[in-house]
Design an enzyme around this catalytic site. Structure first.
Site, PDB file in Angstrom:
ATOM      1  N   ASP A   1      -1.220  -7.284  -5.523  1.00  0.00           N
ATOM      2  CA  ASP A   1      -2.502  -7.320  -4.810  1.00  0.00           C
ATOM      3  C   ASP A   1      -2.273  -8.164  -3.561  1.00  0.00           C
ATOM      4  OD1 ASP A   1      -5.011  -7.758  -3.808  1.00  0.00           O
ATOM      5  OD2 ASP A   1      -5.903  -8.374  -5.717  1.00  0.00           O
TER       6      ASP A   1
ATOM      7  N   ASP B   1       2.059  -1.928  -4.373  1.00  0.00           N
ATOM      8  CA  ASP B   1       0.677  -1.430  -4.306  1.00  0.00           C
ATOM      9  C   ASP B   1      -0.082  -2.095  -5.440  1.00  0.00           C
ATOM     10  OD1 ASP B   1      -0.511   1.419  -2.835  1.00  0.00           O
ATOM     11  OD2 ASP B   1      -1.730   0.480  -4.381  1.00  0.00           O
ATOM     12  N   ILE B   2      -1.410  -2.053  -5.324  1.00  0.00           N
ATOM     13  CA  ILE B   2      -2.237  -2.623  -6.398  1.00  0.00           C
ATOM     14  C   ILE B   2      -2.298  -1.668  -7.584  1.00  0.00           C
ATOM     15  CG2 ILE B   2      -4.470  -1.698  -5.617  1.00  0.00           C
ATOM     16  CD1 ILE B   2      -5.613  -4.538  -6.114  1.00  0.00           C
TER      17      ILE B   2
ATOM     18  N   GLY C   1      -0.392   5.089  -1.089  1.00  0.00           N
ATOM     19  CA  GLY C   1      -1.448   5.800  -0.372  1.00  0.00           C
ATOM     20  C   GLY C   1      -0.932   6.991   0.427  1.00  0.00           C
ATOM     21  N   GLN C   2      -1.816   7.569   1.209  1.00  0.00           N
ATOM     22  CA  GLN C   2      -1.477   8.787   1.956  1.00  0.00           C
ATOM     23  C   GLN C   2      -0.282   8.552   2.886  1.00  0.00           C
ATOM     24  OE1 GLN C   2      -4.401  10.294   4.750  1.00  0.00           O
ATOM     25  NE2 GLN C   2      -3.439  12.294   4.874  1.00  0.00           N
TER      26      GLN C   2
ATOM     27  N   GLY D   1       0.831  -1.215   0.000  1.00  0.00           N
ATOM     28  CA  GLY D   1       0.000   0.000   0.000  1.00  0.00           C
ATOM     29  C   GLY D   1       0.860   1.256   0.000  1.00  0.00           C
TER      30      GLY D   1
ATOM     31  N   LYS E   1     -11.171  -3.020  11.890  1.00  0.00           N
ATOM     32  CA  LYS E   1      -9.961  -2.653  12.635  1.00  0.00           C
ATOM     33  C   LYS E   1      -9.949  -3.318  14.019  1.00  0.00           C
ATOM     34  CE  LYS E   1      -7.693   0.052   9.796  1.00  0.00           C
ATOM     35  NZ  LYS E   1      -6.451  -0.436   9.170  1.00  0.00           N
TER      36      LYS E   1
ATOM     37  N   TYR F   1     -15.570  -0.331   8.703  1.00  0.00           N
ATOM     38  CA  TYR F   1     -14.134  -0.062   8.866  1.00  0.00           C
ATOM     39  C   TYR F   1     -13.715  -0.296  10.321  1.00  0.00           C
ATOM     40  CZ  TYR F   1      -9.904   2.966   8.854  1.00  0.00           C
ATOM     41  OH  TYR F   1      -8.640   3.486   8.982  1.00  0.00           O
TER      42      TYR F   1
HETATM   43  P1  NAD Z   1      -4.869   5.075   1.428  1.00  0.00           P
HETATM   44  O1  NAD Z   1      -6.228   4.678   0.985  1.00  0.00           O
HETATM   45  O2  NAD Z   1      -4.373   6.433   1.100  1.00  0.00           O
HETATM   46  O3  NAD Z   1      -3.806   4.029   0.891  1.00  0.00           O
HETATM   47  C1  NAD Z   1      -4.037   2.653   0.884  1.00  0.00           C
HETATM   48  C2  NAD Z   1      -3.248   2.057  -0.265  1.00  0.00           C
HETATM   49  O4  NAD Z   1      -3.533   0.663  -0.288  1.00  0.00           O
HETATM   50  C3  NAD Z   1      -3.653   2.637  -1.633  1.00  0.00           C
HETATM   51  O5  NAD Z   1      -2.526   3.108  -2.330  1.00  0.00           O
HETATM   52  C4  NAD Z   1      -4.304   1.455  -2.339  1.00  0.00           C
HETATM   53  O6  NAD Z   1      -4.074   1.431  -3.744  1.00  0.00           O
HETATM   54  C5  NAD Z   1      -3.640   0.268  -1.654  1.00  0.00           C
HETATM   55  N1  NAD Z   1      -4.440  -0.945  -1.757  1.00  0.00           N
HETATM   56  C6  NAD Z   1      -5.788  -1.078  -1.661  1.00  0.00           C
HETATM   57  N2  NAD Z   1      -6.153  -2.353  -1.874  1.00  0.00           N
HETATM   58  C7  NAD Z   1      -5.011  -3.038  -2.097  1.00  0.00           C
HETATM   59  C8  NAD Z   1      -4.723  -4.388  -2.380  1.00  0.00           C
HETATM   60  N3  NAD Z   1      -5.707  -5.302  -2.494  1.00  0.00           N
HETATM   61  N4  NAD Z   1      -3.438  -4.763  -2.531  1.00  0.00           N
HETATM   62  C9  NAD Z   1      -2.435  -3.847  -2.426  1.00  0.00           C
HETATM   63  N5  NAD Z   1      -2.642  -2.542  -2.192  1.00  0.00           N
HETATM   64  C10 NAD Z   1      -3.919  -2.150  -2.027  1.00  0.00           C
HETATM   65  O7  NAD Z   1      -4.807   4.812   2.995  1.00  0.00           O
HETATM   66  P2  NAD Z   1      -3.817   5.489   4.052  1.00  0.00           P
HETATM   67  O8  NAD Z   1      -4.481   6.714   4.551  1.00  0.00           O
HETATM   68  O9  NAD Z   1      -2.454   5.551   3.521  1.00  0.00           O
HETATM   69  O10 NAD Z   1      -3.925   4.415   5.225  1.00  0.00           O
HETATM   70  C11 NAD Z   1      -2.999   3.372   5.368  1.00  0.00           C
HETATM   71  C12 NAD Z   1      -3.405   2.536   6.580  1.00  0.00           C
HETATM   72  O11 NAD Z   1      -3.477   3.382   7.728  1.00  0.00           O
HETATM   73  C13 NAD Z   1      -4.780   1.876   6.463  1.00  0.00           C
HETATM   74  O12 NAD Z   1      -4.750   0.642   7.143  1.00  0.00           O
HETATM   75  C14 NAD Z   1      -5.683   2.826   7.208  1.00  0.00           C
HETATM   76  O13 NAD Z   1      -6.811   2.170   7.719  1.00  0.00           O
HETATM   77  C15 NAD Z   1      -4.771   3.290   8.318  1.00  0.00           C
HETATM   78  N6  NAD Z   1      -5.180   4.570   8.884  1.00  0.00           N
HETATM   79  C16 NAD Z   1      -5.110   5.709   8.140  1.00  0.00           C
HETATM   80  C17 NAD Z   1      -5.517   6.914   8.699  1.00  0.00           C
HETATM   81  C18 NAD Z   1      -5.461   8.201   7.914  1.00  0.00           C
HETATM   82  O14 NAD Z   1      -5.982   9.225   8.400  1.00  0.00           O
HETATM   83  N7  NAD Z   1      -4.851   8.220   6.743  1.00  0.00           N
HETATM   84  C19 NAD Z   1      -5.985   6.952  10.016  1.00  0.00           C
HETATM   85  C20 NAD Z   1      -6.089   5.756  10.736  1.00  0.00           C
HETATM   86  C21 NAD Z   1      -5.650   4.566  10.166  1.00  0.00           C
HETATM   87  C1  AKB Z   2     -10.784   7.612   8.366  1.00  0.00           C
HETATM   88  O1  AKB Z   2     -11.339   8.720   8.546  1.00  0.00           O
HETATM   89  O2  AKB Z   2     -11.354   6.594   7.939  1.00  0.00           O
HETATM   90  C2  AKB Z   2      -9.326   7.500   8.734  1.00  0.00           C
HETATM   91  C3  AKB Z   2      -9.194   6.982  10.125  1.00  0.00           C
HETATM   92  C4  AKB Z   2      -9.269   7.902  11.262  1.00  0.00           C
HETATM   93  O3  AKB Z   2      -9.040   5.804  10.307  1.00  0.00           O
HETATM   94  N1  AKB Z   2      -8.708   8.767   8.545  1.00  0.00           N
END
Ligand code: NAD
Ligand code: AKB
Length: 317
Positions: free
Chosen positions: A52, A34-35, A11-12, A8, A146, A142
């Site tokens: 994936d 990443d996918i 992603g962010q 992944g 988690k 979600y």
């Molecule tokens: P994001 O959606 O920006 O990135 C997730 C990445 O996973 C994407 O690039 C997507 O293409 C990839 N992905 C999705 N399905 C896939 C698959 N089957 N195989 C491989 N890659 C795949 O999410 P993020 O904000 O970077 O979050 C990353 C983790 O942190 C997640 O587990 C999320 O729940 C957790 N999280 C994020 C936040 C936040 O505010 N960003 C807060 C709490 C928890």
């Molecule tokens: C969301 O809003 O889903 C995420 C998180 C807090 O897990 N930013």
């Protein structure tokens, strides 16, 4: 020597964490996957593969071929998007973690990182200074995924000794990659709209107070929890991380200090109910005690940094 797999990476969080890990472990020792295609900064600074995480066979292949010792598993469907596709999101969020845990057990990996979220809490949880250990009855797909993930992480540690580490991130605020479909995304989007259009229509109510964290602090905390000696990790589900709490009205007021004609309006949608089920603020004293968690960005500092950095993107165009 450590060999890291990031799942992944586009992603962010992944887009920033991957580069930080490459600084620490060497560019060729961090395999980014990443996918979907990743940013140039990632594909040009070290190994990148389309993968994936649900494809168990390829996942095992990538880990064995690259002699991976640690995994950062970041792939998931976030809260807002997951409510639109509950069963598919449950499948991705749970099967991916089980694949990574099984693989870590079978191949005896050293450590894995998998993020949880403040979404593990629900309407029956105390919402102010939410403790590390408390009532947890999430009512989003979600959040349920988690919470189940946290239980599996602890189970694999107790039963098989898999050294999994985890943080319950609050909403993360960053300027490199757009947010991935969560409830807290407004606190990122607002800066793009403030700079481009001097106005923002918020999908949460003005008083929707939520915990947030600037990405630099989140990355620092992630690396610290992963670097801590195993004996110091007393929480094998996931650590509370507080960050800084504010409401849409408060962040709008902070932006107005720099952009006086910025206007905020409110049109709450389905994400308002999700926000109301989550904590307003978090007690992260257990993480502070165990491995020294420290937040360095308050609302003022993160607002100034976001305005500067997002501003640079548009002035460069
Ligand atoms: P994001 O959606 O920006 O990135 C997730 C990445 O996973 C994407 O690039 C997507 O293409 C990839 N992905 C999705 N399905 C896939 C698959 N089957 N195989 C491989 N890659 C795949 O999410 P993020 O904000 O970077 O979050 C990353 C983790 O942190 C997640 O587990 C999320 O729940 C957790 N999280 C994020 C936040 C936040 O505010 N960003 C807060 C709490 C928890
Ligand atoms: C969301 O809003 O889903 C995420 C998180 C807090 O897990 N930013």
């Amino acid at each position: 020597m450590e060999k890291i797999l990031v799942i992944g990476c586009a992603g962010q969080i992944g887009s920033e964490l991957t580069l930080e890990l490459r600084k620490m472990y060497g560019e060729n020792n961090v395999v980014a996957t990443d996918i979907k295609p990743a940013q140039k900064e990632i594909t040009e600074s070290g190994p990148f593969e389309i993968l994936d995480v649900l494809d168990t066979h390829r996942l095992f292949g990538t880990v064995s071929r690259n002699k991976i010792t640690q995994i950062y598993h970041l792939a998931a469907i976030l809260s807002g998007n997951a409510e639109k596709k509950p069963i598919a999101s449950w499948h991705i969020n749970m099967e991916s973690l089980l694949n990574v845990l099984e693989l870590s057990r079978e191949l005896n990996l050293k450590k894995i990182f998998w993020p949880s979220s403040i979404a593990v809490f629900g309407p029956t949880t105390p919402r102010v200074d939410t403790p590390q250990f408390t009532v947890m009855e999430p009512n989003t797909v979600y959040g349920i995924s988690k919470l189940a993930g946290e239980r599996w992480l602890e189970y694999y540690f107790q039963k098989y000794g898999v050294d999994g580490r985890s943080l319950r991130y609050p909403g993360l605020i960053s300027h490199k990659t757009e947010a991935g479909g969560g409830t807290t995304d407004y606190a990122v989007d607002i800066f793009y709209e403030a700079i481009q259009n001097k106005m923002y229509e918020c999908y949460l109510d003005e008083h929707a107070y939520l915990p947030m964290q600037f990405m630099d602090d989140a990355i620092k905390a992630t690396i610290e929890v992963m670097e801590a000696p195993a004996d110091d990790i007393t929480v094998r589900s996931s650590y509370n991380v507080a960050g800084v709490s504010f409401s849409p009205k408060e962040i709008a007021a902070e932006i107005k200090k720099s952009i006086p004609d910025f206007k905020m309006s409110y049109a709450p949608d389905f994400r308002q109910a999700i926000a109301e089920s989550w904590p307003k603020s978090i007690d992260d004293s257990v993480a502070q005690r165990d491995w020294g968690l420290k937040n360095t960005y308050d609302l003022k500092r993160l607002t100034q940094t976001m305005l500067e950095e997002v501003g640079k993107k548009f002035s460069a165009k």
